[in-house]
Write an enzyme that holds these catalytic residues in place. Sequence first.
Site, mmCIF file in Angstrom:
data_model
loop_
_atom_site.group_PDB
_atom_site.id
_atom_site.type_symbol
_atom_site.label_atom_id
_atom_site.label_comp_id
_atom_site.label_asym_id
_atom_site.label_seq_id
_atom_site.Cartn_x
_atom_site.Cartn_y
_atom_site.Cartn_z
ATOM 1 N N HIS A 78 5.695 -0.403 -2.880
ATOM 2 C CA HIS A 78 5.250 0.301 -4.091
ATOM 3 C C HIS A 78 5.268 1.823 -3.956
ATOM 4 O O HIS A 78 4.609 2.510 -4.722
ATOM 5 C CB HIS A 78 3.842 -0.184 -4.481
ATOM 6 C CG HIS A 78 3.823 -1.610 -4.928
ATOM 7 N ND1 HIS A 78 2.692 -2.388 -4.944
ATOM 8 C CD2 HIS A 78 4.824 -2.406 -5.392
ATOM 9 C CE1 HIS A 78 3.002 -3.609 -5.396
ATOM 10 N NE2 HIS A 78 4.275 -3.643 -5.659
ATOM 11 N N ASN A 130 0.827 -1.207 0.000
ATOM 12 C CA ASN A 130 0.000 0.000 0.000
ATOM 13 C C ASN A 130 0.863 1.259 0.000
ATOM 14 O O ASN A 130 1.932 1.297 0.605
ATOM 15 C CB ASN A 130 -0.925 0.018 1.212
ATOM 16 C CG ASN A 130 -1.881 -1.158 1.197
ATOM 17 O OD1 ASN A 130 -2.044 -1.789 0.154
ATOM 18 N ND2 ASN A 130 -2.486 -1.462 2.330
ATOM 19 N N VAL A 131 0.308 2.294 -0.639
ATOM 20 C CA VAL A 131 1.027 3.566 -0.688
ATOM 21 C C VAL A 131 0.469 4.542 0.354
ATOM 22 O O VAL A 131 0.938 5.663 0.467
ATOM 23 C CB VAL A 131 0.989 4.164 -2.115
ATOM 24 C CG1 VAL A 131 1.737 3.251 -3.079
ATOM 25 C CG2 VAL A 131 -0.440 4.394 -2.602
ATOM 26 N N GLY A 151 -5.283 -9.069 3.091
ATOM 27 C CA GLY A 151 -5.931 -8.190 2.122
ATOM 28 C C GLY A 151 -5.168 -7.947 0.838
ATOM 29 O O GLY A 151 -5.059 -6.808 0.396
HETATM 30 P P1 OAD Z 1 -6.123 -5.967 -4.970
HETATM 31 O O1 OAD Z 1 -7.187 -4.973 -5.272
HETATM 32 O O2 OAD Z 1 -5.567 -6.738 -6.100
HETATM 33 O O3 OAD Z 1 -6.656 -7.020 -3.904
HETATM 34 C C1 OAD Z 1 -7.319 -6.592 -2.740
HETATM 35 C C2 OAD Z 1 -7.630 -7.791 -1.882
HETATM 36 O O4 OAD Z 1 -8.211 -7.307 -0.694
HETATM 37 C C3 OAD Z 1 -8.589 -8.792 -2.512
HETATM 38 O O5 OAD Z 1 -8.041 -10.107 -2.401
HETATM 39 C C4 OAD Z 1 -9.848 -8.639 -1.672
HETATM 40 O O6 OAD Z 1 -10.540 -9.876 -1.492
HETATM 41 C C5 OAD Z 1 -9.278 -8.170 -0.367
HETATM 42 N N1 OAD Z 1 -10.194 -7.392 0.489
HETATM 43 C C6 OAD Z 1 -11.213 -6.575 0.141
HETATM 44 N N2 OAD Z 1 -11.784 -6.036 1.238
HETATM 45 C C7 OAD Z 1 -11.100 -6.521 2.303
HETATM 46 C C8 OAD Z 1 -11.185 -6.323 3.721
HETATM 47 N N3 OAD Z 1 -12.100 -5.513 4.260
HETATM 48 N N4 OAD Z 1 -10.318 -6.991 4.508
HETATM 49 C C9 OAD Z 1 -9.397 -7.815 3.984
HETATM 50 N N5 OAD Z 1 -9.253 -8.032 2.667
HETATM 51 C C10 OAD Z 1 -10.105 -7.393 1.839
HETATM 52 O O7 OAD Z 1 -4.981 -5.188 -4.156
HETATM 53 P P2 OAD Z 1 -3.456 -5.614 -3.887
HETATM 54 O O8 OAD Z 1 -3.312 -7.078 -3.802
HETATM 55 O O9 OAD Z 1 -2.971 -4.771 -2.777
HETATM 56 O O10 OAD Z 1 0.254 -1.578 -7.176
HETATM 57 O O11 OAD Z 1 -2.793 -5.105 -5.242
HETATM 58 C C11 OAD Z 1 -1.415 -5.177 -5.397
HETATM 59 C C12 OAD Z 1 -0.918 -4.014 -6.210
HETATM 60 O O12 OAD Z 1 -1.686 -3.893 -7.399
HETATM 61 C C13 OAD Z 1 -1.102 -2.671 -5.544
HETATM 62 O O13 OAD Z 1 -0.061 -2.358 -4.639
HETATM 63 C C14 OAD Z 1 -1.087 -1.713 -6.706
HETATM 64 C C15 OAD Z 1 -1.969 -2.502 -7.640
HETATM 65 O O14 OAD Z 1 -1.790 -2.275 -8.990
HETATM 66 C C16 OAD Z 1 0.675 -0.424 -7.707
HETATM 67 O O15 OAD Z 1 -0.044 0.547 -7.876
HETATM 68 C C17 OAD Z 1 2.126 -0.435 -8.065
#
Ligand code: OAD
Length: 230
Positions: free
Chosen positions: A104, A87-88, A170
């Site tokens: 990131h 997370n940023v 998450g």
């Molecule tokens: P994603 O949007 O890909 O995934 C978010 C995850 O959070 C999913 O698996 C959801 O099921 C879960 N989720 C949703 N609500 C939740 C809650 N209340 N509690 C727990 N989990 C929950 O986001 P990231 O995996 O963080 O990079 O994405 C990785 C990277 O992709 C980010 O850092 C960003 C993005 O492109 C850059 O911008 C470089």
Amino acid sequence: MKKLVVLTGAGISAESGISTFRDGNGLWQNHRIEEVASPLAWENNQQLVLDFYNQRRKQLFEVEPNNGHKWLVKLEEKFDVQIITQNVDDLHERAGSSNVLHLHGELKKVRSTKNSNIIYTLNHWELKQGDKCELGSQLRPHIVWFGESVPMIEMAIPIVTSADILIVVGTSMVVYPAAGLINFVANNIPVYYIDPNANKIKNISNLTIIAEKAGTGVPKLVSQLLSNQR
Ligand code: OAD
């Protein structure tokens, strides 16, 4: 003290009101990655990129850490805790976590387009065209864009290798190299994965899936780990 490493993604900040990327109505449903988060986007339309991150930064000044962030801080009572976040936002820091590594980048930081080591912290939300570093070049968001390298991964790998316990919260675990960090855990250490949509992670034998939101799943797991650790 046992070393406890926590890998977090957008889901831990969802209950603070920050959109995730890939859920329904996520950021990448409403914006084309290549138009707002890539070096080519910056070349083609600086204002669009600035607007996108200005909106994210503005929102960050309006939200607060939630129970997920706050309960991770409690682990520090009995564990040597290192958070590695994709997370940023700065919600782990504002909740009180001592050791946070941002893979990131960081929304509240901006950097020189001439020398990437010249980094400033913004105390307001808006970065404008014409805002320059001390060398006179345009400032850009301090964010890792698609197609750019992830320098912090080199620091993250040995941290994950030395973990006695890993908690993943998450994240959809689809963005590399961050998602590949899981492959560096020592054999058979306990790995917990808190995410309402968590799937099994390949090659992790000692995996416990907690298919819940961070706001409830983190407090439950943290209470359990603290009471097991005398
Ligand atoms: P994603 O949007 O890909 O995934 C978010 C995850 O959070 C999913 O698996 C959801 O099921 C879960 N989720 C949703 N609500 C939740 C809650 N209340 N509690 C727990 N989990 C929950 O986001 P990231 O995996 O963080 O990079 O994405 C990785 C990277 O992709 C980010 O850092 C960003 C993005 O492109 C850059 O911008 C470089």
